[in-house]
Design a protein around this motif. Structure first.
Motif, mmCIF file in Angstrom:
data_model
loop_
_atom_site.group_PDB
_atom_site.id
_atom_site.type_symbol
_atom_site.label_atom_id
_atom_site.label_comp_id
_atom_site.label_asym_id
_atom_site.label_seq_id
_atom_site.Cartn_x
_atom_site.Cartn_y
_atom_site.Cartn_z
ATOM 1 N N GLU A 183 35.622 47.568 42.730
ATOM 2 C CA GLU A 183 35.554 46.509 41.715
ATOM 3 C C GLU A 183 34.850 47.016 40.447
ATOM 4 O O GLU A 183 34.135 46.288 39.775
ATOM 5 C CB GLU A 183 34.850 45.255 42.246
ATOM 6 C CG GLU A 183 35.635 44.533 43.327
ATOM 7 C CD GLU A 183 35.043 43.181 43.674
ATOM 8 O OE1 GLU A 183 33.815 43.016 43.520
ATOM 9 O OE2 GLU A 183 35.813 42.296 44.099
ATOM 10 N N HIS A 184 35.068 48.301 40.180
ATOM 11 C CA HIS A 184 34.427 48.917 39.018
ATOM 12 C C HIS A 184 35.151 50.234 38.733
ATOM 13 O O HIS A 184 35.222 51.113 39.613
ATOM 14 C CB HIS A 184 32.950 49.180 39.312
ATOM 15 C CG HIS A 184 32.146 49.517 38.087
ATOM 16 N ND1 HIS A 184 32.139 50.777 37.541
ATOM 17 C CD2 HIS A 184 31.328 48.747 37.322
ATOM 18 C CE1 HIS A 184 31.331 50.783 36.491
ATOM 19 N NE2 HIS A 184 30.832 49.552 36.334
ATOM 20 N N SER A 240 42.038 54.365 34.145
ATOM 21 C CA SER A 240 42.455 53.086 33.570
ATOM 22 C C SER A 240 43.913 53.125 33.140
ATOM 23 O O SER A 240 44.662 52.154 33.324
ATOM 24 C CB SER A 240 41.558 52.727 32.381
ATOM 25 O OG SER A 240 40.222 52.528 32.787
ATOM 26 N N PHE A 244 44.653 42.970 38.297
ATOM 27 C CA PHE A 244 43.217 42.765 38.116
ATOM 28 C C PHE A 244 42.927 41.752 37.017
ATOM 29 O O PHE A 244 43.656 41.658 36.024
ATOM 30 C CB PHE A 244 42.519 44.082 37.749
ATOM 31 C CG PHE A 244 42.514 45.106 38.844
ATOM 32 C CD1 PHE A 244 41.611 45.012 39.900
ATOM 33 C CD2 PHE A 244 43.402 46.167 38.829
ATOM 34 C CE1 PHE A 244 41.602 45.952 40.904
ATOM 35 C CE2 PHE A 244 43.407 47.116 39.827
ATOM 36 C CZ PHE A 244 42.498 47.009 40.875
ATOM 37 N N GLU A 245 41.864 40.987 37.233
ATOM 38 C CA GLU A 245 41.261 40.182 36.178
ATOM 39 C C GLU A 245 40.110 40.991 35.597
ATOM 40 O O GLU A 245 39.208 41.410 36.316
ATOM 41 C CB GLU A 245 40.742 38.862 36.733
ATOM 42 C CG GLU A 245 41.827 37.961 37.298
ATOM 43 C CD GLU A 245 41.251 36.723 37.967
ATOM 44 O OE1 GLU A 245 40.009 36.667 38.130
ATOM 45 O OE2 GLU A 245 42.030 35.822 38.321
ATOM 46 N N ARG A 246 40.123 41.209 34.311
ATOM 47 C CA ARG A 246 39.157 42.102 33.694
ATOM 48 C C ARG A 246 38.174 41.329 32.828
ATOM 49 O O ARG A 246 38.548 40.394 32.111
ATOM 50 C CB ARG A 246 39.874 43.168 32.860
ATOM 51 C CG ARG A 246 40.748 44.104 33.690
ATOM 52 C CD ARG A 246 41.685 44.905 32.823
ATOM 53 N NE ARG A 246 42.424 45.934 33.551
ATOM 54 C CZ ARG A 246 43.533 45.711 34.225
ATOM 55 N NH1 ARG A 246 44.051 44.485 34.259
ATOM 56 N NH2 ARG A 246 44.146 46.700 34.872
ATOM 57 N N SER A 247 36.906 41.720 32.894
ATOM 58 C CA SER A 247 35.873 41.178 32.011
ATOM 59 C C SER A 247 34.948 42.329 31.641
ATOM 60 O O SER A 247 35.085 43.445 32.144
ATOM 61 C CB SER A 247 35.089 40.063 32.714
ATOM 62 O OG SER A 247 34.337 40.584 33.797
ATOM 63 N N ARG A 271 32.852 43.156 35.074
ATOM 64 C CA ARG A 271 33.461 43.713 36.281
ATOM 65 C C ARG A 271 34.964 43.512 36.238
ATOM 66 O O ARG A 271 35.510 42.863 35.349
ATOM 67 C CB ARG A 271 32.873 43.068 37.530
ATOM 68 C CG ARG A 271 33.112 41.576 37.631
ATOM 69 C CD ARG A 271 32.370 40.969 38.802
ATOM 70 N NE ARG A 271 32.672 41.649 40.065
ATOM 71 C CZ ARG A 271 32.129 41.296 41.216
ATOM 72 N NH1 ARG A 271 31.251 40.313 41.254
ATOM 73 N NH2 ARG A 271 32.450 41.932 42.335
ATOM 74 N N ILE A 272 35.618 44.078 37.237
ATOM 75 C CA ILE A 272 37.063 43.962 37.384
ATOM 76 C C ILE A 272 37.335 43.403 38.776
ATOM 77 O O ILE A 272 36.759 43.864 39.764
ATOM 78 C CB ILE A 272 37.740 45.333 37.166
ATOM 79 C CG1 ILE A 272 39.257 45.204 37.246
ATOM 80 C CG2 ILE A 272 37.231 46.374 38.131
ATOM 81 C CD1 ILE A 272 39.985 46.472 36.818
#
Length: 299
Positions: free
Chosen positions: A17-18, A34, A49-52, A55-56
């Motif tokens: 998750e990173h 990436s 993935f939901e990205r912020s 975190r991912i």
């Protein structure tokens, strides 16, 4: 066409998750990692993935894709290993899924001993898995044979099955218990006694199933402790902490401090089944399956 390298990258990022930590694990830099993940999403037409900034995280579609990606990579690893062994003139290895009952009943150890005597150089990989995971492994061909507590449906288009063992449940009680002197026990005698329930990790409803089976047999257990496996339960019984229902195969070398009684009116048992794919690709798989099935008569 799926790129296995991209799938491995995807699994690493999903587990970490990173991106940075996944890149360290894969020994590559973040930017190309990436890009590979973005390319995989583009090729699939799917957001994994939901990205912020912090975190991912996997999307719901990503979680489904992760399960299948892991299965495919396991199969790819097994296929590569098989190819290398065949290239060396060997028969290939065996991948066997099993539940704990296959071990302590002696079904699997006996079959493995026979296999070793007949083919001492063959490599065997053992996987302790839940039934559903084993069935999926058979379908994906990452497993050659599965030893499970419950069979797949009779009309399953991919899998065959055969019963191996019906292991009756016996009553284990502390040797100093007042009921230990009685050769025959009625349901009334067990009603309200302190009990140790033995759990089945593959069945979330195991406790309710256990209580229901007792009630339908004429008594209600007062469950004081839950045990994750029969050996733990036997140890608790020997310590005088309650009664337990343990399969007969576990009573071969009865634990000191434990008395054992048959309950003909209870009639429940632990079952073991063998399952395999309908299409046999290698003779060694069919041979081992026959060895396992032959072992049911001696169990």
């Amino acid at each position: 066409m799926l790129d296995l390298r991209q799938l491995r990258y995807f699994v690493a990022v999903a587990e970490a998750e990173h991106v940075g930590r996944a890149a360290e694990r894969l020994h590559i830099s973040q930017s190309p990692l990436s890009r590979q993940i973005a390319q995989l999403e583009k090729n699939l037409g799917l957001t994994l993935f939901e990205r912020s900034q912090q975190r991912i995280r996997l999307t719901s579609d990503g979680r489904v894709f992760l399960t299948e990606a892991r299965a495919l990579l396991r199969h790819a690893d097994r296929l590569e290993n098989l190819g290398r062994r065949l290239g060396r003139g060997e028969e290939g290895g065996l991948c066997i899924g099993y539940v704990a009952d296959a071990m302590h009943t002696g079904i699997l150890p006996t079959a493995l001993r026979t296999l070793r005597d007949r083919r001492p150089g063959i490599h065997v990989a053992l996987y302790d898995q839940e039934s559903a995971e084993q069935f999926e492994g058979l379908r994906q061909r990452s497993l050659d044979i599965a030893l499970v507590r419950t069979p797949p449906p009779e009309d399953d288009p991919d899998l065959n099955t055969a019963p191996l063992l019906r292991d009756p449940l016996l009553l284990a009680l502390p040797a100093e218990h007042s009921l230990a002197e009685q050769e025959e026990l009625t349901p009334d005698a067990l009603d309200g006694q302190p009990w140790i329930a033995v759990g089945d990790s593959q069945d979330p409803a195991w406790r309710n199933t256990f209580v229901a089976s007792c009630v339908s047999s004429g008594f209600t257990p007062d469950i004081r402790l839950d045990a994750a496996d029969p050996l733990t339960a036997l140890g608790l019984v020997a310590s005088g902490l309650g009664l337990a229902l343990i399969q007969k195969s576990m009573m071969r070398g009865t634990t000191e401090g434990v008395a054992v009684r048959e309950l003909p009116w209870y009639g429940r048992s632990v079952q073991l089944w063998a399952a395999w794919h309908r299409v046999d690709l290698r003779p060694v798989v069919a041979s081992f399956r026959e060895t396992v099935l032959a072992g049911r008569d001696a169990a």
